[in-house]
Design an enzyme around this catalytic site. Sequence first.
Site, short mmCIF file in Angstrom:
data_model
loop_
_atom_site.label_atom_id
_atom_site.label_comp_id
_atom_site.label_asym_id
_atom_site.label_seq_id
_atom_site.Cartn_x
_atom_site.Cartn_y
_atom_site.Cartn_z
N LYS A 160 0.92 -1.26 0.20
CA LYS A 160 -0.15 0.02 0.08
C LYS A 160 1.00 1.23 -0.23
O LYS A 160 1.62 1.59 1.09
CB LYS A 160 -1.02 0.00 1.25
N ASP A 168 -14.19 2.63 10.38
CA ASP A 168 -14.45 2.70 9.13
C ASP A 168 -14.42 0.90 8.55
O ASP A 168 -13.90 0.40 7.75
CB ASP A 168 -13.10 3.22 8.36
#
Length: 616
Positions: A337, A437
Site C-alpha cells: 500500500k 471504518d
Amino acid sequence: MMVPANVFCILFFSTLLLLVFPANGKCPSSLDCGNLGKIHFPFTDLKHPECGLLVIHGCDDPSPDAVKTIKNKATWFYVEKIDQFTIVIRDNDLQTLLLSRRCGVFSENSTFDSSSPFFSFQFLNVTLFTCNSTLNVTLPPSFSKSTLCRGDDIFYDTDTMEDEFVSSENYYRYFTACSMVRLPIRDAGLIPDPKGNPFDFVSAEFPIQIQISPACSSCYYLRRGQCQLDNQGNFFCAQDKTSKKVKILVAAASVAGALGILMVMACIFRRYYCYKENPTLQMIETFLKQHGHLSAKRYSYLDVKKMTNSFKNKLGQGGFGTVYKGRLHNGSLVAVKVLSKLQGDGEEFINEVASISMTSHINIVSLLGFCLEGTKRVLIYEYMPHGSLEKFIYEEKDPLKLNLTLNCKTMYNIAIGVARGLEYLHKGCNTKILHFDIKPHNILLDEFFCPKISDFGLAKICPREKSTVSMMVARGTAGYIAPEVFCRNFGGVSHKSDVYSYGMMVLEMLGARENINDKADFSSEKYFPHWVYSHLELNEELQLRSIKSQSDKEMVRKMTIVSLWCIQTDPSNRPAMSKVVEMMEGSISSLQIPPKPFVSSISASSSLDSQTSETS
C-alpha cells in the site's frame, strides 16, 4: 586546508536549519535522573516541568541511593525503574500491609489513576470482592474463594485479570452486598491459584505503561510543541513562540553571509540534503523509535520497487493510497500500500502502523513491513488472494463480471470472523482500538475466505477503561457511520460506533439494499433497514439470492436479527461485540427481534451529507 564545497554546504544548511527550526523550546532530548539513568519524554524533572507530562521528584539528588518519587493525585509512589514508556513504581503503604499479611489490604483500593487528557495508564490489576461470610453468595463459575480474614470471604476471578468484567452485570450482580477493591499484580501470566490466597499474587511493586494520546504524540514528536488545554478545556498544541520576523531575519542574515558560489551549489544539493534533513520526517522517525517493538521489517523504497516489479500489478485504490501486488525475497506474496502524498505531518501513517502493531489476531490483517523514505510512505501487508469483500456483494465492483457470490455458510462465517476481530480490538488488546471504518471494502479474504479487518487509517487508540472518546470531526464512510459520530445528540462516540458499522455491513452482505432497490415499491422516506425489519416482524422471507435451503434461511434470519440489534440508533441499545459473537454462535430460538430503528433514510443521508467526513 580547503574545506570541500559540498561539506561546507552541508554544515551551512545544517546550521541554518537549527537556527530557523530550533529544538523543542529549551527542552533537552534527555535528562539525567540519578540511579534511574537518563529519562525521556513523557517523563521530566522538577527543573523542566514544561518538558514532559509526568514529573519525577529527586532527580537532582546526586547520591546513588537517592529516592525518586512520583505523585498520583494525593498519593506518592517510589519510582523503581523507567524503561521507555513503562515505569515501575512501589506503593509503600500496600507493601507494609502485604508483608504483615494484614486483611486491611483487601478493604482499600490501591490504583494508579489518571484524569489527564494527554495520557492514560495501563497496569495489571485484579478485582476482589470482600463479603461478610454470613451472606449467601452464589459464585460465578470462574470465581474462587479464599477465606483469609475472620468473618470475611475474599472472592476473585481465576480466569481473567481484565478490567471489563467488573462492569458486567453477569458478574457484579453476585456481589452487590460486598465491597469491591482493585489491587495491582506483578505479572500478566500470574493467574491466581484457586486454592491459594490473594497475598500470593497482589504486589506492591508493579509496572505501569504510559499511553500518550495520538494528538499529544503528534504535537510533541511531529510539531515539537507542548500539550496544553485552553480556557474551554479543549486540546491545543503550544508551539515555539519565536516570531516569524525573527526567523526571516536569522535566515536572511545567514544567507547574506554565504558566497555566491555556495548558493549555486546549495541549489544543486538542495534536493538531497534538505530532503534528508526534513524535520517532519525526523519527527516521524523519532515517533517510530519511541513506539518501537515493531515486528514489521523496514524496507527501502528501492526494495519496494523490486518487490512490486515497479508497481505493475495494481490491486485497488482508496482515499489513503494505492495497493499493488508484490513478492518478497522468500517468494511470499504481499499487498503493498503506497500512501498518498504526505498530509498532516504523516499522522495517518503513524496511526495505521501504531494500531496494527498492537494487534495479533487471525481476523486482523498482519503488517509485515513498511517503508519511510523521504515523503514516500509504504505499508506492506500479508496478501489476501480473494481481495476485499466488496467485490463479492457489489456486481459493479467485479472487474471481470463473473457475478461472484458467496453461499450463506461462507457469509455467516465471514460475519462471525469480523465480529471476533472487532471484539479483539475492543477488548483483547492492551489498549482499546476503535476502527471507525468498518465496511466491505476494508474486509479482506484469504484463500479460505477467512476475513481480516484492514485499513486502520481512521482508527483511534484509547485506554481500555474509557467508555467514550472525543472526536473533532466525523470520520468514516457515508452509509456506515453511526448516528452519534456525526451528531452528538444521539450519544457519545464509543466502541458501539463500530458495532453500528458492523451491522450495516452485514446487511450489505445479505444483499438487503440491492433487494429493496430492485424488488420493493417504496417511497423516498423508506429506510432499507425498516423494510428488512417489517419483513422480519411479519415472518416473511427476504428472498435473498444466496438462500438455497432451510439451513440457509435460519442463518440469514440470525444474521438479520443481529444486524438490526447492531444498528439501533441509541448506542446503549446496541450489544457489545462480545455479545454479538455470542448471538451469532447461539441458537436462533434465543434471539428476540429488536426495536425498530427510527432514523429515516432522508434524515440519515441529509445529516451525513452535511458533515465533513474522512473516507478511505
